[in-house]
Write an enzyme that holds these catalytic residues in place. Sequence first.
Site, PDB file in Angstrom:
ATOM      1  N   GLY A 145       0.830  -1.212   0.000  1.00 16.82           N
ATOM      2  CA  GLY A 145       0.000   0.000   0.000  1.00 16.82           C
ATOM      3  C   GLY A 145       0.852   1.246   0.000  1.00 16.82           C
ATOM      4  O   GLY A 145       2.046   1.197  -0.296  1.00 16.82           O
ATOM      5  N   ASN A 146       0.237   2.358   0.300  1.00 17.64           N
ATOM      6  CA  ASN A 146       0.980   3.612   0.405  1.00 17.64           C
ATOM      7  C   ASN A 146       0.307   4.492   1.465  1.00 17.64           C
ATOM      8  O   ASN A 146      -0.722   4.128   2.013  1.00 17.64           O
ATOM      9  CB  ASN A 146       1.059   4.311  -0.963  1.00 17.64           C
ATOM     10  CG  ASN A 146      -0.310   4.608  -1.513  1.00 17.64           C
ATOM     11  OD1 ASN A 146      -1.022   5.450  -1.014  1.00 17.64           O
ATOM     12  ND2 ASN A 146      -0.705   3.865  -2.565  1.00 17.64           N
ATOM     13  N   TRP A 147       0.899   5.647   1.737  1.00 23.66           N
ATOM     14  CA  TRP A 147       0.467   6.474   2.871  1.00 23.66           C
ATOM     15  C   TRP A 147      -0.684   7.417   2.534  1.00 23.66           C
ATOM     16  O   TRP A 147      -1.083   8.212   3.380  1.00 23.66           O
ATOM     17  CB  TRP A 147       1.648   7.312   3.384  1.00 23.66           C
ATOM     18  CG  TRP A 147       2.725   6.499   4.013  1.00 23.66           C
ATOM     19  CD1 TRP A 147       3.965   6.264   3.522  1.00 23.66           C
ATOM     20  CD2 TRP A 147       2.652   5.817   5.279  1.00 23.66           C
ATOM     21  NE1 TRP A 147       4.684   5.471   4.386  1.00 23.66           N
ATOM     22  CE2 TRP A 147       3.894   5.181   5.473  1.00 23.66           C
ATOM     23  CE3 TRP A 147       1.666   5.667   6.258  1.00 23.66           C
ATOM     24  CZ2 TRP A 147       4.185   4.425   6.594  1.00 23.66           C
ATOM     25  CZ3 TRP A 147       1.945   4.912   7.384  1.00 23.66           C
ATOM     26  CH2 TRP A 147       3.193   4.303   7.539  1.00 23.66           C
ATOM     27  N   SER A 148      -1.202   7.375   1.336  1.00 20.72           N
ATOM     28  CA  SER A 148      -2.242   8.336   0.970  1.00 20.72           C
ATOM     29  C   SER A 148      -3.501   8.149   1.828  1.00 20.72           C
ATOM     30  O   SER A 148      -3.960   7.020   2.041  1.00 20.72           O
ATOM     31  CB  SER A 148      -2.603   8.180  -0.513  1.00 20.72           C
ATOM     32  OG  SER A 148      -3.623   9.091  -0.824  1.00 20.72           O
TER      33      SER A 148
ATOM     34  N   ALA B 149      -3.364   7.752  -5.085  1.00 17.96           N
ATOM     35  CA  ALA B 149      -2.064   7.113  -5.269  1.00 17.96           C
ATOM     36  C   ALA B 149      -2.335   5.660  -5.654  1.00 17.96           C
ATOM     37  O   ALA B 149      -2.824   4.877  -4.832  1.00 17.96           O
ATOM     38  CB  ALA B 149      -1.255   7.196  -3.986  1.00 17.96           C
TER      39      ALA B 149
END
Length: 421
Positions: free
Chosen positions: A207-210, A274
Amino acid sequence: MTARVVLGVGAGIAAYKACELLRLLTESGHQVRVVPTPDALRFVGEVTWAALSGQPVTTDAWTGVAEVPHVRLGQSADLVVVAPATADLMARAAAGMAGDLLTATLLTARCPVLYAPAMHTEMWEHPATQANVALLRRRGAVVLPPATGRLTGRDSGAGRLPEPAAIFAAALSLLDRGPAAPDLAGRRVVVSAGGTREEIDPVRFIGNWSTGTQGYALARTAVARGAEVTVVAANVALPDPAGVKVTRVVSAREMRDAVLAAAGGADVVVMAAAVADYRPASRSPGKIKKDGRPPEPIALTENPDILAGLGSARNAQDRTPLQDPDAERGRLASSSSPRQVLVGFAAETDTSPAGARAKLARKGCDLLVVNPVGAGLGFGTPDNEAVVYGSDGTVTPIPRGPKEALADVVWDLVVTRLPQR
Ligand code: C5P
């Protein structure tokens, strides 16, 4: 800034929720005059409104005539919010009637007007109501679509008053915007928000931090400018913005399907999400165990690039209408139109202009909003800064500030690129 807000209350059971909205408005320092319709007082009494607002409450134009209230209230307001807006009240407002203090105020107001409708689904869907809503919107009012869910009694459907906190956020967006005309009125807008997740096994993902903060700010500001907004939200934990259709997704491929479905007929698509460029080539059906063995590398495969797909389909139609037998390209073609405005976001640690221009060309979009990440900027923060590169060669720096402010600059740039009607 302390604004003068008129809170108009229609005769619907959701009037009790307007008490919460009133508190949010007064606690943020605004001066609120509550103007219920006479029948609205059957649901919530005058004493409640007067006590919560600290202001006198009248429903007709015959009280305090020396101050000419039927004209003065509307003329001096910075914002009129009508919540709940009933079918009957909107019909009277659309017809220009002025038989009580609220409709008279609506007729004299020159400030932004926000309607938050609440009624039974049949009433909302009736052609008479839809025609009145369309007329009010054409004249510059922002009419939120009602939320869907449980209504009074046993039925459920479209017609619920959006949550007071969401109406409050929409009201603040309108106050921020001031008296400017809603320049996205009649436009359909799709915004993707959040960050996709690609499953490795039943408990892990890439995943990512968005967090979706920027995408939701884009949605709220688009509503304040009159747009009909769909948000495709990937793993966003924020409350739904008022008047926005939210479709929830998890992975990049789910996002692609939802964006393509929503983008057909849309005037603008803003990809603020993102999106993972890669996903595990296969998802393990069981949890991957350590079992004392050396770790296995995770093989990755490429995800579809949603924005680049929309860009190339749109640009191909620009040249010749695309009739493509290939299912994927056919779907892309029907999701874009030659005049659709496409906006990408690029969160970068290296924000060099050359890299930005190359990405803009690769994606085939009209605007690329390049924002630096790191050093307290970017994911999950209330502030953002960016440089917007246009396919026409324009470069627009946006200084550090609230994500709403950045969103408004993006919409300003979009509006100038929309085909005239
Ligand atoms: O290539 P990069 O991820 O930096 O591009 C960012 C832009 O492209 C964003 O607008 C993002 O939403 C979009 N994107 C996409 N599909 C992908 C990857 C990114 O639409 N698979």
